[in-house]
Write an enzyme that holds these catalytic residues in place. Structure first.
Site, mmCIF file in Angstrom:
data_model
loop_
_atom_site.group_PDB
_atom_site.id
_atom_site.type_symbol
_atom_site.label_atom_id
_atom_site.label_comp_id
_atom_site.label_asym_id
_atom_site.label_seq_id
_atom_site.Cartn_x
_atom_site.Cartn_y
_atom_site.Cartn_z
ATOM 1 N N SER A 157 19.887 55.895 38.420
ATOM 2 C CA SER A 157 21.136 55.978 37.640
ATOM 3 C C SER A 157 21.921 57.264 37.866
ATOM 4 O O SER A 157 23.070 57.363 37.439
ATOM 5 C CB SER A 157 20.824 55.827 36.151
ATOM 6 O OG SER A 157 20.467 54.498 35.850
ATOM 7 N N LYS B 286 25.306 56.860 39.314
ATOM 8 C CA LYS B 286 26.422 56.253 38.577
ATOM 9 C C LYS B 286 27.669 57.130 38.485
ATOM 10 O O LYS B 286 28.779 56.650 38.734
ATOM 11 C CB LYS B 286 25.945 55.830 37.188
ATOM 12 C CG LYS B 286 24.968 54.664 37.217
ATOM 13 C CD LYS B 286 24.385 54.380 35.848
ATOM 14 C CE LYS B 286 23.397 53.223 35.901
ATOM 15 N NZ LYS B 286 22.720 53.006 34.599
ATOM 16 N N TYR C 112 24.971 47.605 44.222
ATOM 17 C CA TYR C 112 24.424 48.371 43.106
ATOM 18 C C TYR C 112 22.930 48.629 43.319
ATOM 19 O O TYR C 112 22.446 49.764 43.127
ATOM 20 C CB TYR C 112 24.652 47.628 41.794
ATOM 21 C CG TYR C 112 23.961 48.260 40.614
ATOM 22 C CD1 TYR C 112 24.440 49.431 40.044
ATOM 23 C CD2 TYR C 112 22.792 47.697 40.084
ATOM 24 C CE1 TYR C 112 23.797 50.027 38.973
ATOM 25 C CE2 TYR C 112 22.139 48.280 39.008
ATOM 26 C CZ TYR C 112 22.641 49.449 38.455
ATOM 27 O OH TYR C 112 21.993 50.037 37.395
ATOM 28 N N TYR D 147 22.618 58.450 28.108
ATOM 29 C CA TYR D 147 22.480 57.180 27.387
ATOM 30 C C TYR D 147 22.561 57.380 25.868
ATOM 31 O O TYR D 147 23.390 58.143 25.378
ATOM 32 C CB TYR D 147 21.169 56.489 27.795
ATOM 33 C CG TYR D 147 21.018 56.338 29.275
ATOM 34 C CD1 TYR D 147 21.986 55.690 30.027
ATOM 35 C CD2 TYR D 147 19.929 56.875 29.945
ATOM 36 C CE1 TYR D 147 21.859 55.542 31.396
ATOM 37 C CE2 TYR D 147 19.796 56.745 31.324
ATOM 38 C CZ TYR D 147 20.769 56.078 32.032
ATOM 39 O OH TYR D 147 20.645 55.945 33.392
ATOM 40 N N VAL E 70 15.760 56.860 36.181
ATOM 41 C CA VAL E 70 14.422 56.440 35.771
ATOM 42 C C VAL E 70 13.347 56.744 36.800
ATOM 43 O O VAL E 70 12.156 56.567 36.518
ATOM 44 C CB VAL E 70 14.410 54.938 35.414
ATOM 45 C CG1 VAL E 70 15.231 54.672 34.171
ATOM 46 C CG2 VAL E 70 14.868 54.096 36.594
#
Length: 618
Positions: free
Chosen positions: A69, A72, A194, A246, A264
């Site tokens: 992530s 992103k 992705y 998050y 992660v």
């Protein structure tokens, strides 16, 4: 014994952090993607990369893992770069979701993902890139990340396949986005992109370089490349601050106060804008999906060394490095007694201000406050910008307006050492055609003196002229009687020089004395600076009435510097042979000449001492 490097406190700090948190055993390695479950929970690395291009690292900083992530914010930045702010605003919101990274968090009316930092937003961003370049999206992606990291990166095929085979929730999100027309074509290519972007292999060091690139407004401080613009970088950092961690983002911003993004696989990337990038790698995750050790390291750095953006020390008037009157600093151009007499009562009509740091809004406010306080007696402002590191375009217009306002009030403005900044080359700057800029402070000081002389020096009497073969009242020869000067002129020759002519070369024998009749002449010396390069530096400039070459002439030693004609002119030249003849025939003239030269050398040494003292302060 070989030389040992001196200890570095930053490196020692990283060592202490690593030792302190290596024993931390909380958290679990991510296992919802089977390949990620293979990570070693003991892996732990910390890297700091600075805006100046320095790296500090400890632990497992060269071990590869997948970016996940952390890709992103960079994918969103690439979409902004390829499309536009307006297009992306129609596809993705920028509000914190307060939900987990894989939540199906869409606006109930528009179907837009809450922000680009959750899976839904990242898939939407990937779709826009994929639609813009369907055939070359993967190649474009890898080239872009190579620019960010400063080296080629690859996709971990095993992790990519594992993500693709188990990414059912993400696939559901993709089709839901297609239902709302956020994705306007088949979602499968976007989902494939992705999965690939999340599987890009990086090291902790790579992440730190990427963080430093964000810290430097999109410029990689290690390669000099500019993969992102400052506008895009600012928006991405804002999103990292509010959404990057998050549903822990609010607590993170409250406790740590640094824009950050986690993945992660165990990576954490954090950015101190304008200063540095931080990266950690440690696979065990907390309940929010953030690296336990990574969060602990960033929390300790924030509290221990004051990195929180919300707890910065104020800087009172830090923009003004020095501000002083013209009588406190003279140029290296030697002046005749007549010129010095004209300048003396008017030197304080010159003000010299040295600015430093970043001329952003706060910096320009401090500078403007200083300029407003200039007394009405100041007619010339020298603004020295040697220590200004940046003048952002967003605030530079304020500086233009301030300088124009001063110029409108009759203040002559001279900029010095502004070459690295786009201050006098902006097409939209009103001041560009109204001010003069100089490469060196000394040149600006000389220009200010010339302005004062043009304003206050008395005009020459009509018809006044010097006889072609007369020395006249030459400054250095003023102590000699008229008869002694006549005897001296019979032993001297006149020599003409064009601009750029080398009059004296370093190493030449000191067998000639020069008295300037017209033009200007510079002493130039090559000085090796900290960058290892040799730079020509002006030590002094001589004009009419002054002499040069006297030290080598009197001491009978080789020349120690070059002397170059900077304006066409003439000199009276006394050769060693003529001087020796004069010593035998007119010793009184020689004694008077040597006394005059001794006084001249003494005055020059005195002023040189003052200049050296001043150099310690500017």
């Amino acid at each position: 014994m070989p030389d040992q490097p001196h200890p570095n406190v930053i490196q020692e700090l990283l060592g202490e952090l690593h030792a302190s948190f290596a024993a931390l055993r909380e958290g679990r390695v991510a296992d919802y993607i089977p390949e990620l479950a293979k990570a070693c929970p003991d892996d732990f690395g910390i890297v700091i990369a600075t805006s100046g291009g320095r790296i500090y690292e400890i632990g497992d900083t060269r071990k590869e893992f997948t970016i996940q992530s952390i890709s992103k914010p960079f994918i969103y930045a690439l979409a902004l770069k390829m499309l536009s702010f307006d297009v992306m605003a129609s596809k993705i919101d920028v509000e914190p979701s307060g939900e987990a990274f894989n939540a199906i968090s869409l606006d109930p009316d528009s179907g837009k993902p809450r922000n680009p930092m959750i899976n839904a937003g990242a898939i939407a961003a990937s779709a826009q890139i994929c639609d813009a370049d369907p055939a070359g999206a993967v190649h474009l992606l890898l080239e872009y990340f190579a620019e960010l990291a400063g080296r080629p990166l690859t996709i971990n095929e095993a992790v990519y396949r594992s993500e693709k085979e188990t990414g059912h929730r993400n696939r559901a999100i993709g089709h839901l986005l297609r239902n709302f027309n956020i994705i306007e074509s088949d979602p499968e290519p976007a989902l494939d992109l992705y999965f690939r972007q999340c599987a890009i292999s990086v090291t902790c060091r790579d992440l730190a370089v990427m963080a430093a690139t964000l810290a430097c407004q999109g410029r990689n401080p290690f390669t000099g490349g500019q993969p992102l613009s400052p506008d895009i970088t600012g928006r991405v950092l804002a999103l990292m601050g509010t959404c990057g961690m998050y549903d822990f983002a609010g607590q993170w911003l409250h406790d740590v106060g640094i824009p950050a993004k986690s993945g992660v696989a165990g990576g954490v990337l954090a950015v101190i804008p304008g200063r540095l990038g931080i990266a950690t790698y440690s696979p065990p995750l907390d309940g929010f999906g953030n690296s336990v050790r990574g969060v602990a390291v960033c929390r300790q750095l924030s509290a221990g060394v004051g990195l929180s953006l919300f707890n910065q020390y104020y800087q009172a008037d830090a923009t003004i490095r020095r501000s002083y009157q013209g009588s406190q600093r003279k140029s290296r151009r030697w002046r005749s007694e007549r010129e010095l007499a004209v300048l003396a009562p008017h030197r304080d009509e010159v003000r010299i201000i040295h600015a430093q740091g970043v001329l952003d809004f706060g910096g320009i406010e401090q500078l403007a406050a200083e300029l407003v306080l200039l007394s009405g007696a100041v007619r010339i402002l020298i603004l020295d910008l040697a220590h200004v590191t940046e003048c952002p375009m967003e605030s530079s217009g304020l500086l233009d307006r301030q300088l124009c306002a001063l110029e409108d009030q009759g203040v002559e403005i001279l900029l010095s050492r502004a070459g690295r900044l786009p201050l006098v080359s902006r097409a939209d700057w009103s001041i560009t055609d109204r001010i003069d800029a100089y490469e060196h402070l000394d040149s600006a000081l000389e220009a200010a003196e010339e302005l004062l002389l043009s304003w206050y020096a008395p005009a020459a009497e009509p018809g006044a002229s010097e006889a072609p073969d007369a020395l006249g009242d030459q400054g250095v020869l003023a102590p000699l009687s008229e008869a002694q000067r006549r005897i001296l002129v019979d032993r001297m020759s006149r020599r003409s020089f064009a601009a750029g002519d080398v009059v004296i070369r370093r190493g030449d024998p000191g067998d000639e004395l020069f008295l300037v009749r017209s033009g200007t002449f510079d002493i130039a010396l090559d000085i090796r600076s900290g960058d290892g390069l040799s730079h020509s530096t002006r030590l002094a400039t001589f004009g009419p009435g002054l002499c040069f070459g006297e030290i080598g002439f009197v001491a009978q030693t080789p020349r120690t510097a070059d002397i170059i004609a900077t304006r066409p002119g003439e000199c009276w030249v006394l050769h060693r042979n003529a001087f020796d003849d004069l010593s035998a025939s007119h010793p009184d003239v020689v004694i008077a000449l040597l006394k005059a030269l001794t006084c001249d050398i003494g005055a020059k040494l005195s002023q040189t001492s003052v200049q050296l003292t001043l150099m310690e302060h500017y």
